[in-house]
Design a protein around this motif. Structure first.
Motif, PDB file in Angstrom:
ATOM      1  N   VAL A 300      -5.636 -19.943 -24.656  1.00 49.89           N
ATOM      2  CA  VAL A 300      -6.646 -20.014 -23.605  1.00 49.89           C
ATOM      3  C   VAL A 300      -6.027 -20.580 -22.336  1.00 49.89           C
ATOM      4  O   VAL A 300      -5.235 -21.526 -22.386  1.00 49.89           O
ATOM      5  CB  VAL A 300      -7.819 -20.906 -24.088  1.00 49.89           C
ATOM      6  N   LYS A 301      -6.379 -20.013 -21.184  1.00 48.95           N
ATOM      7  CA  LYS A 301      -5.898 -20.543 -19.900  1.00 48.95           C
ATOM      8  C   LYS A 301      -6.511 -21.916 -19.635  1.00 48.95           C
ATOM      9  O   LYS A 301      -7.651 -22.158 -20.030  1.00 48.95           O
ATOM     10  CB  LYS A 301      -6.358 -19.628 -18.750  1.00 48.95           C
ATOM     11  N   PRO A 302      -5.828 -22.795 -18.939  1.00 53.43           N
ATOM     12  CA  PRO A 302      -6.427 -24.106 -18.646  1.00 53.43           C
ATOM     13  C   PRO A 302      -7.537 -23.999 -17.582  1.00 53.43           C
ATOM     14  O   PRO A 302      -7.427 -23.230 -16.637  1.00 53.43           O
ATOM     15  CB  PRO A 302      -5.251 -24.927 -18.111  1.00 53.43           C
ATOM     16  N   ALA A 303      -8.605 -24.800 -17.757  1.00 53.22           N
ATOM     17  CA  ALA A 303      -9.701 -24.862 -16.782  1.00 53.22           C
ATOM     18  C   ALA A 303      -9.528 -26.098 -15.918  1.00 53.22           C
ATOM     19  O   ALA A 303      -9.142 -27.160 -16.420  1.00 53.22           O
ATOM     20  CB  ALA A 303     -11.049 -24.926 -17.504  1.00 53.22           C
ATOM     21  N   ASP A 304      -9.789 -25.976 -14.632  1.00 49.27           N
ATOM     22  CA  ASP A 304      -9.781 -27.172 -13.776  1.00 49.27           C
ATOM     23  C   ASP A 304     -11.207 -27.441 -13.288  1.00 49.27           C
ATOM     24  O   ASP A 304     -12.144 -26.746 -13.673  1.00 49.27           O
ATOM     25  CB  ASP A 304      -8.799 -27.007 -12.617  1.00 49.27           C
ATOM     26  N   GLU A 305     -11.362 -28.472 -12.469  1.00 52.32           N
ATOM     27  CA  GLU A 305     -12.723 -28.859 -12.035  1.00 52.32           C
ATOM     28  C   GLU A 305     -13.416 -27.718 -11.291  1.00 52.32           C
ATOM     29  O   GLU A 305     -14.625 -27.548 -11.391  1.00 52.32           O
ATOM     30  CB  GLU A 305     -12.655 -30.091 -11.118  1.00 52.32           C
ATOM     31  N   GLY A 306     -12.626 -26.953 -10.558  1.00 54.10           N
ATOM     32  CA  GLY A 306     -13.190 -25.822  -9.834  1.00 54.10           C
ATOM     33  C   GLY A 306     -13.832 -24.816 -10.784  1.00 54.10           C
ATOM     34  O   GLY A 306     -14.855 -24.207 -10.450  1.00 54.10           O
ATOM     35  N   ASP A 307     -13.240 -24.662 -11.976  1.00 53.36           N
ATOM     36  CA  ASP A 307     -13.826 -23.729 -12.945  1.00 53.36           C
ATOM     37  C   ASP A 307     -15.197 -24.222 -13.418  1.00 53.36           C
ATOM     38  O   ASP A 307     -16.107 -23.428 -13.620  1.00 53.36           O
ATOM     39  CB  ASP A 307     -12.888 -23.566 -14.151  1.00 53.36           C
ATOM     40  N   TYR A 308     -15.327 -25.532 -13.592  1.00 55.95           N
ATOM     41  CA  TYR A 308     -16.613 -26.038 -14.085  1.00 55.95           C
ATOM     42  C   TYR A 308     -17.700 -25.985 -13.008  1.00 55.95           C
ATOM     43  O   TYR A 308     -18.888 -25.974 -13.310  1.00 55.95           O
ATOM     44  CB  TYR A 308     -16.451 -27.465 -14.628  1.00 55.95           C
ATOM     45  N   ALA A 309     -17.296 -25.952 -11.752  1.00 56.80           N
ATOM     46  CA  ALA A 309     -18.271 -25.869 -10.654  1.00 56.80           C
ATOM     47  C   ALA A 309     -18.567 -24.418 -10.270  1.00 56.80           C
ATOM     48  O   ALA A 309     -19.481 -24.154  -9.493  1.00 56.80           O
ATOM     49  CB  ALA A 309     -17.740 -26.622  -9.435  1.00 56.80           C
ATOM     50  N   ALA A 310     -17.823 -23.463 -10.844  1.00 54.97           N
ATOM     51  CA  ALA A 310     -17.885 -22.077 -10.352  1.00 54.97           C
ATOM     52  C   ALA A 310     -19.062 -21.296 -10.915  1.00 54.97           C
ATOM     53  O   ALA A 310     -19.418 -21.441 -12.084  1.00 54.97           O
ATOM     54  CB  ALA A 310     -16.592 -21.350 -10.715  1.00 54.97           C
ATOM     55  N   GLU A 311     -19.670 -20.501 -10.048  1.00 59.95           N
ATOM     56  CA  GLU A 311     -20.577 -19.448 -10.496  1.00 59.95           C
ATOM     57  C   GLU A 311     -19.751 -18.166 -10.440  1.00 59.95           C
ATOM     58  O   GLU A 311     -19.648 -17.536  -9.395  1.00 59.95           O
ATOM     59  CB  GLU A 311     -21.801 -19.336  -9.561  1.00 59.95           C
ATOM     60  N   TYR A 312     -19.153 -17.803 -11.590  1.00 60.17           N
ATOM     61  CA  TYR A 312     -18.228 -16.670 -11.572  1.00 60.17           C
ATOM     62  C   TYR A 312     -18.952 -15.362 -11.276  1.00 60.17           C
ATOM     63  O   TYR A 312     -18.432 -14.505 -10.595  1.00 60.17           O
ATOM     64  CB  TYR A 312     -17.528 -16.535 -12.926  1.00 60.17           C
ATOM     65  N   LEU A 313     -20.147 -15.191 -11.852  1.00 57.58           N
ATOM     66  CA  LEU A 313     -20.845 -13.897 -11.756  1.00 57.58           C
ATOM     67  C   LEU A 313     -19.943 -12.767 -12.219  1.00 57.58           C
ATOM     68  O   LEU A 313     -19.963 -11.662 -11.684  1.00 57.58           O
ATOM     69  CB  LEU A 313     -21.321 -13.636 -10.314  1.00 57.58           C
ATOM     70  N   ASP A 314     -19.148 -13.075 -13.243  1.00 64.49           N
ATOM     71  CA  ASP A 314     -18.126 -12.134 -13.689  1.00 64.49           C
ATOM     72  C   ASP A 314     -17.802 -12.452 -15.149  1.00 64.49           C
ATOM     73  O   ASP A 314     -18.282 -13.441 -15.691  1.00 64.49           O
ATOM     74  CB  ASP A 314     -16.887 -12.316 -12.800  1.00 64.49           C
ATOM     75  N   LEU A 315     -16.978 -11.635 -15.772  1.00 64.44           N
ATOM     76  CA  LEU A 315     -16.649 -11.845 -17.183  1.00 64.44           C
ATOM     77  C   LEU A 315     -15.580 -12.932 -17.333  1.00 64.44           C
ATOM     78  O   LEU A 315     -14.457 -12.688 -17.807  1.00 64.44           O
ATOM     79  CB  LEU A 315     -16.203 -10.524 -17.820  1.00 64.44           C
ATOM     80  N   ILE A 316     -15.935 -14.135 -16.905  1.00 63.79           N
ATOM     81  CA  ILE A 316     -15.062 -15.308 -17.032  1.00 63.79           C
ATOM     82  C   ILE A 316     -15.939 -16.434 -17.563  1.00 63.79           C
ATOM     83  O   ILE A 316     -17.108 -16.554 -17.162  1.00 63.79           O
ATOM     84  CB  ILE A 316     -14.453 -15.732 -15.672  1.00 63.79           C
ATOM     85  N   LEU A 317     -15.421 -17.263 -18.452  1.00 62.47           N
ATOM     86  CA  LEU A 317     -16.198 -18.373 -19.001  1.00 62.47           C
ATOM     87  C   LEU A 317     -15.342 -19.632 -19.025  1.00 62.47           C
ATOM     88  O   LEU A 317     -14.187 -19.596 -19.463  1.00 62.47           O
ATOM     89  CB  LEU A 317     -16.649 -18.039 -20.429  1.00 62.47           C
ATOM     90  N   ALA A 318     -15.908 -20.738 -18.534  1.00 64.01           N
ATOM     91  CA  ALA A 318     -15.257 -22.041 -18.657  1.00 64.01           C
ATOM     92  C   ALA A 318     -15.749 -22.701 -19.944  1.00 64.01           C
ATOM     93  O   ALA A 318     -16.926 -22.604 -20.282  1.00 64.01           O
ATOM     94  CB  ALA A 318     -15.580 -22.913 -17.446  1.00 64.01           C
ATOM     95  N   VAL A 319     -14.833 -23.352 -20.669  1.00 67.66           N
ATOM     96  CA  VAL A 319     -15.186 -23.952 -21.964  1.00 67.66           C
ATOM     97  C   VAL A 319     -14.730 -25.410 -21.980  1.00 67.66           C
ATOM     98  O   VAL A 319     -13.643 -25.732 -21.476  1.00 67.66           O
ATOM     99  CB  VAL A 319     -14.511 -23.199 -23.135  1.00 67.66           C
ATOM    100  N   ARG A 320     -15.569 -26.273 -22.557  1.00 68.67           N
ATOM    101  CA  ARG A 320     -15.166 -27.667 -22.689  1.00 68.67           C
ATOM    102  C   ARG A 320     -15.693 -28.237 -24.000  1.00 68.67           C
ATOM    103  O   ARG A 320     -16.849 -28.017 -24.354  1.00 68.67           O
ATOM    104  CB  ARG A 320     -15.733 -28.466 -21.520  1.00 68.67           C
ATOM    105  N   VAL A 321     -14.839 -28.957 -24.707  1.00 71.22           N
ATOM    106  CA  VAL A 321     -15.263 -29.669 -25.912  1.00 71.22           C
ATOM    107  C   VAL A 321     -15.743 -31.051 -25.472  1.00 71.22           C
ATOM    108  O   VAL A 321     -15.047 -31.747 -24.721  1.00 71.22           O
ATOM    109  CB  VAL A 321     -14.100 -29.795 -26.920  1.00 71.22           C
ATOM    110  N   VAL A 322     -16.959 -31.430 -25.893  1.00 70.70           N
ATOM    111  CA  VAL A 322     -17.530 -32.725 -25.473  1.00 70.70           C
ATOM    112  C   VAL A 322     -17.670 -33.629 -26.693  1.00 70.70           C
ATOM    113  O   VAL A 322     -17.729 -33.165 -27.836  1.00 70.70           O
ATOM    114  CB  VAL A 322     -18.897 -32.550 -24.779  1.00 70.70           C
ATOM    115  N   ASP A 323     -17.764 -34.950 -26.411  1.00 69.91           N
ATOM    116  CA  ASP A 323     -17.835 -35.933 -27.497  1.00 69.91           C
ATOM    117  C   ASP A 323     -19.179 -35.888 -28.217  1.00 69.91           C
ATOM    118  O   ASP A 323     -19.258 -36.085 -29.417  1.00 69.91           O
ATOM    119  CB  ASP A 323     -17.628 -37.351 -26.939  1.00 69.91           C
ATOM    120  N   ASP A 324     -20.217 -35.679 -27.429  1.00 65.58           N
ATOM    121  CA  ASP A 324     -21.568 -35.707 -28.014  1.00 65.58           C
ATOM    122  C   ASP A 324     -22.560 -35.157 -26.994  1.00 65.58           C
ATOM    123  O   ASP A 324     -22.159 -34.690 -25.917  1.00 65.58           O
ATOM    124  CB  ASP A 324     -21.954 -37.140 -28.429  1.00 65.58           C
TER     125      ASP A 324
END
Lengths: 421, 421
Positions: A300-324
């Motif tokens: 998987v490609k690395p995600a940066d903060e810009g990815d989490y703020a992005a509205e891609y409107l495209d076939l791209i997805l940001a993923v993050r594993v969270v503690d809870d």
């Protein structure tokens, strides 16, 4: 300031009392006539649209923009169908929503009335011209429409159809007024008309929304971006999570209720992510993940903060594993856009904590983000999805284009007894 | 831009989730503690108020302004009583206002949530500091208060009491944040903070409202002037008309729901006006009338257009004889301020035509304009009376400081069946 838009707005406002005074049956028939008029004149609309498309191609418009701009017989029929649905909706006006008798015998009623004159500022999609007009009229309002210059011939042809229906019913054409001159300065003028315009609704890209918010002296309800999250809880049903993820991301990636970010509880990430990302990739989705995601699915490609703020409107997805769950809510509070958030869980306490913990306009428990849509939520149709936490929040139907006022019925009651005699 | 107000707003916003997460009982106890704290520390408040009064006299404040500024034991107790009433109101939050099961089994709920951070911008009356804080907290919001510089010591003393109650309950003081530096530039800074402030409510004179409307980038609900009309219909009960006129004009002429203009149907003017104007004059009211009024009661001063547009807030009344109900409605449409209109009539068709024919926030049939008040209309308390036809129209209670959002509960439903498997 040319005064051109002020003149248009003035006439649209003057038409207000005529439209507001119509009975529901008359407003329904008017909108039905508009639908009919669109079907009858569909060749004119398609000819105008062909001009817009040719100019768009000459001007190098992108494929996505050209697709939004394009009309065909089926699309014109779909616009007419949508108008018939709006016509058939229950009357948003006149209803007494609450009633209370006060100790002094005075009867207090709350009653819905039209907002007044609504200005729609939108981009390439010509269907908005008809949809917005119908919804505004359904709620007894008049409307000032300013569509994108790319669609100006299509919008003018559609407005001609709407005007024909207004004339047929003996109503002022100004009830649906189109700013047909494409100069940008007219938008600026429109946004200053706080004495004439009760509400402006911008719909379009971020640049348009920011421009309107920056310059408006009239009240604005923003229909802003959707950075929508799906949170897969520790207690998620994995099959449901997979279906909701695929539906949210791939069923129509270019719309605002599509998913942009997947958050996964660390306890289920190892089990869920390999299958989930495989399914997405099979459908052409590019995945960008946090370090923990990349630890589980290495390519998987690395995600940066810009990815989490992005509205891609495209076939791209940001993923993050969270503690809870709290970590998921903190992520949403930081990066969310108040649009739509989804939790997948079989744990009802977790579901309620998620609902309470986010302020977004729509929160989904085990249901797709794609349901944040006026039609899907039972509103019949929508003028957009508000991300402004004022007046209306979420999909706005005809009822959102009204306001409740007070009607007080008495028998001569005064506040100070000494006022008598 | 100093950043001083941004820092305050940031902390008030950070306190938001803490207040929003409180149960109704906890919000009620908090507001009760605030009332108690105001009573306990009343000597401190009165000492601070004495400073404001002394500075006000030195600065040549008018008598009306000084009266609004002045606190005494009874007024402090009245503020505490008002807080107890707000505390006792029903919970405006969490209620499911509508519920619908869709054909696919998804359950759609509408639920009230707090607006977020509310900024109050007001003038001399120090009670607003406590009232606004209590109403905002009741609805789960946090608040940024910017009172008039004339009342700055009083406002700071009241805020101290509110902070003591917040500390007592282990809650962040920033939930009620006071802009204590009186510099005008801080209001300007506040009005730009569209990323932090969800709603600004200005309360005060026309100059303040215009300043806010002119400079705001945040959403604003205006609490503007009340040019309130009483229309005496041809079918009016004359005794009721006299009582409603005297109550509306003289029971408290300085408030926004007081009458400013009397409209009389020409068929009853000859009968009604001599008695009516005599009663008003006996109570010290100066009358300014149209030519027809002056034909009936000769010693009336002439009224000009400025009189019909004026919010006198004083013992002055503009009078006009109209041809009929439509003429009365046309006058109101031209000169009204969307605040309160009254019809006196025994003809129910005329009453309904009047209700339908005006878009004001409150329409009264045979009841005093003075009933347009949150307490009188059953809201318990009000943060003001909105004349903005958006979000709230008329008196705003705690419920008006919330917004409805969508909660969707499903069992894995997707929008496109192909998303499964």
């Amino acid at each position: 300031m040319t005064g051109y838009v002020r003149e248009l707005a003035l006439r649209a406002r003057e038409a207000g009392p005529v439209i507001a005074a119509l009975e529901n049956a008359a407003r329904r028939r008017l909108i039905e006539s508009m639908a009919q008029s669109l079907r009858h004149r569909s060749p004119d609309i398609l000819a105008a649209n062909a001009q817009d498309m040719a100019r768009g191609r000459d001007n190098g418009l992108g494929a996505a923009m050209l697709d939004r701009l394009r009309l065909d017989e089926a699309r014109v029929n779909a616009i007419a169908d949508a108008l018939m649905e709006v016509a058939a909706q229950p009357d948003p006006l006149g209803e007494v929503t609450r009633r209370e008798v006060r100790p002094n015998g005075v009867v207090i009623e709350r009653q819905r009335i039209p907002l007044g004159l609504i200005a729609m500022i939108y981009e390439a999609r010509p269907n908005v011209t008809a949809d917005a007009a119908a919804l505004c009229l359904k709620a007894g309002n008049t409307v000032l429409l300013r569509g994108g210059s790319e669609a100006r011939a299509s919008n003018a042809a559609i407005a001609d159809c709407l005007h024909a229906a207004l004339r047929e019913h003996g109503l002022p054409e100004a009830a649906v007024s189109l700013v047909s001159d494409p100069a940008r300065e007219h938008v600026l003028e429109l946004l200053q008309l706080s004495d004439l315009i009760d509400l402006a609704i911008p719909r379009g890209g971020e640049a348009l929304i920011h421009f309107v918010a920056e310059h408006a002296r009239v009240p604005v309800i923003k229909h802003y971006k959707g950075v929508c999250h799906l949170y897969v809880d520790r207690a998620a049903d994995i099959d449901k999570a997979l279906a909701l993820l695929v539906d949210g991301k791939t069923s129509r990636p270019g719309v605002c209720n599509a998913l942009e970010t997947l958050l996964v509880h660390r306890d289920v990430a190892g089990h869920f992510l390999p299958t989930a990302l495989q399914r997405l990739r099979a459908r052409g989705v590019e995945v960008r993940g946090c370090e923990r995601t990349r630890g589980i699915v290495p390519d998987v490609k690395p995600a940066d903060e810009g990815d989490y703020a992005a509205e891609y409107l495209d076939l791209i997805l940001a993923v993050r594993v969270v503690d809870d769950l709290a970590d998921a809510l903190a992520h949403i509070a930081r990066f969310g856009s108040d649009h739509t958030e989804v939790i997948v869980t079989e744990d009802s306490a977790a579901a309620e904590a998620f609902v309470r913990g986010t302020r977004s306009s729509a929160v989904m428990v085990n249901a797709s983000s794609r349901f944040n849509d006026g039609g899907q939520l039972g509103l019949g149709a929508e003028i957009g999805i508000s991300t402004t936490r004022l007046h209306a929040y979420g999909p706005m139907g005809a009822e959102s284009l009204t306001i409740e006022r007070f009607v007080v019925r008495g028998d001569g009651q005064v506040r100070h007894a000494e006022s008598r005699g």
